[in-house]
Design an enzyme around this catalytic site. Structure first.
Site, mmCIF file in Angstrom:
data_model
loop_
_atom_site.group_PDB
_atom_site.id
_atom_site.type_symbol
_atom_site.label_atom_id
_atom_site.label_comp_id
_atom_site.label_asym_id
_atom_site.label_seq_id
_atom_site.Cartn_x
_atom_site.Cartn_y
_atom_site.Cartn_z
ATOM 1 C CG HIS A 50 70.757 119.872 100.758
ATOM 2 N ND1 HIS A 50 71.558 119.099 101.583
ATOM 3 C CD2 HIS A 50 69.618 120.117 101.449
ATOM 4 C CE1 HIS A 50 70.922 118.893 102.730
ATOM 5 N NE2 HIS A 50 69.749 119.513 102.670
ATOM 6 C CD GLU A 107 60.786 111.280 87.849
ATOM 7 O OE1 GLU A 107 59.944 111.882 87.178
ATOM 8 O OE2 GLU A 107 60.531 110.279 88.557
ATOM 9 N N GLY A 136 75.722 107.849 92.100
ATOM 10 C CA GLY A 136 76.175 108.706 91.000
ATOM 11 C C GLY A 136 75.120 109.007 89.945
HETATM 12 C C1 GAR Z 1 71.087 113.046 96.064
HETATM 13 O O1 GAR Z 1 69.746 112.991 96.485
HETATM 14 C C2 GAR Z 1 71.726 114.311 96.622
HETATM 15 O O2 GAR Z 1 70.851 115.397 96.696
HETATM 16 C C3 GAR Z 1 72.120 113.842 97.991
HETATM 17 O O3 GAR Z 1 72.582 112.535 97.835
HETATM 18 C C4 GAR Z 1 71.905 111.942 96.705
HETATM 19 C C5 GAR Z 1 72.959 111.384 95.780
HETATM 20 O O4 GAR Z 1 72.382 110.605 94.777
HETATM 21 N N1 GAR Z 1 73.102 114.690 98.558
HETATM 22 C C6 GAR Z 1 73.191 114.951 99.853
HETATM 23 O O5 GAR Z 1 72.439 114.476 100.682
HETATM 24 C C7 GAR Z 1 74.312 115.883 100.232
HETATM 25 N N2 GAR Z 1 74.146 116.341 101.563
HETATM 26 P P1 GAR Z 1 73.234 110.155 93.510
HETATM 27 O O6 GAR Z 1 74.547 109.579 94.050
HETATM 28 O O7 GAR Z 1 72.393 109.104 92.863
HETATM 29 O O8 GAR Z 1 73.452 111.371 92.679
#
Ligand code: GAR
Length: 196
Positions: free
Chosen positions: A110, A173, A13
């Site tokens: 993404h 980041e 998150g």
């Molecule tokens: C992020 O890097 C986002 O771009 C990716 O998951 C991570 C979530 O991080 N999303 C995907 O791969 C969707 N296909 P977070 O939970 O720390 O925001």
């Protein structure tokens, strides 16, 4: 009227935190709900710390799976009068019916420079292909996975001795800057592509 935003998460998150903080600071929208499809998502505690209501709906625990899962989500979104959904590390594909209903009101981030590297394991594939640059993309969600209109992109360099973890944190980041900026423009009805 101020738009109410729901943020969908499955894990840490960190993008959700960046989105909530930017909305709380700049007040271009109201962070209204954090929804997780995983009970153990670390982001749920972060949302509670930020005083944002949370709900957890686990598809695996519902009979009839997808249909009831999305019906339960939809009910929460209606309860909270949500206007916009931000998928932020939400690792479950939503049905065409759900996506069609929210068309023009649902965004995703993404971890690649779309249209390159649709799907999972983006950083692994970037390394295998000896790319010199990668990044992240905020786009509208449509029926076709990771293919909706691109609203914002940020690039990061790839170094000769790079590894997946280093790229992941460098991209994250940038995500934390790109997603809030893009959401702000989106909420203000501005359609210019954000490039960082
Ligand atoms: C992020 O890097 C986002 O771009 C990716 O998951 C991570 C979530 O991080 N999303 C995907 O791969 C969707 N296909 P977070 O939970 O720390 O925001």
């Amino acid at each position: 009227m101020t738009k109410k935003v729901a943020i969908f998460i499955s894990g840490s998150g960190s993008n959700m935190v960046a989105l909530v903080k930017s909305m709380q600071t700049l007040q271009f929208a109201l962070p209204t709900l954090v929804l997780s499809n995983k009970r153990d998502a670390i982001g749920l505690n972060k949302a509670k710390d930020l005083k944002i209501p949370t709900v957890c709906i686990e598809a695996e625990k519902l009979a009839g799976c997808d249909l009831n899962f999305e019906a339960a989500i939809q009910k929460e979104l209606e309860n909270f009068n949500i206007d916009i959904i931000c998928l932020a590390g939400f690792m479950r594909v939503l049905s065409s019916k759900f996506v069609d209903f929210w068309q023009g009101k649902i965004l995703n981030i993404h971890p690649s420079l779309l249209p390159k590297y649709i799907g999972l394991n983006t950083h692994e594939r970037v390394l295998e292909n000896h790319e010199e640059v990668t990044g992240c993309t905020v786009h509208e969600v449509t029926r076709k996975l990771d293919c909706g209109r691109i609203l914002g992109q940020a690039t990061v360099p790839i170094f000769p001795d790079d590894n997946v973890e280093a790229i992941k944190s460098r991209v994250l980041e940038k995500e934390h800057m790109l997603y809030p900026k893009t959401l702000e423009q989106f909420c203000l009805g501005r359609s210019d592509l954000i490039i960082m």
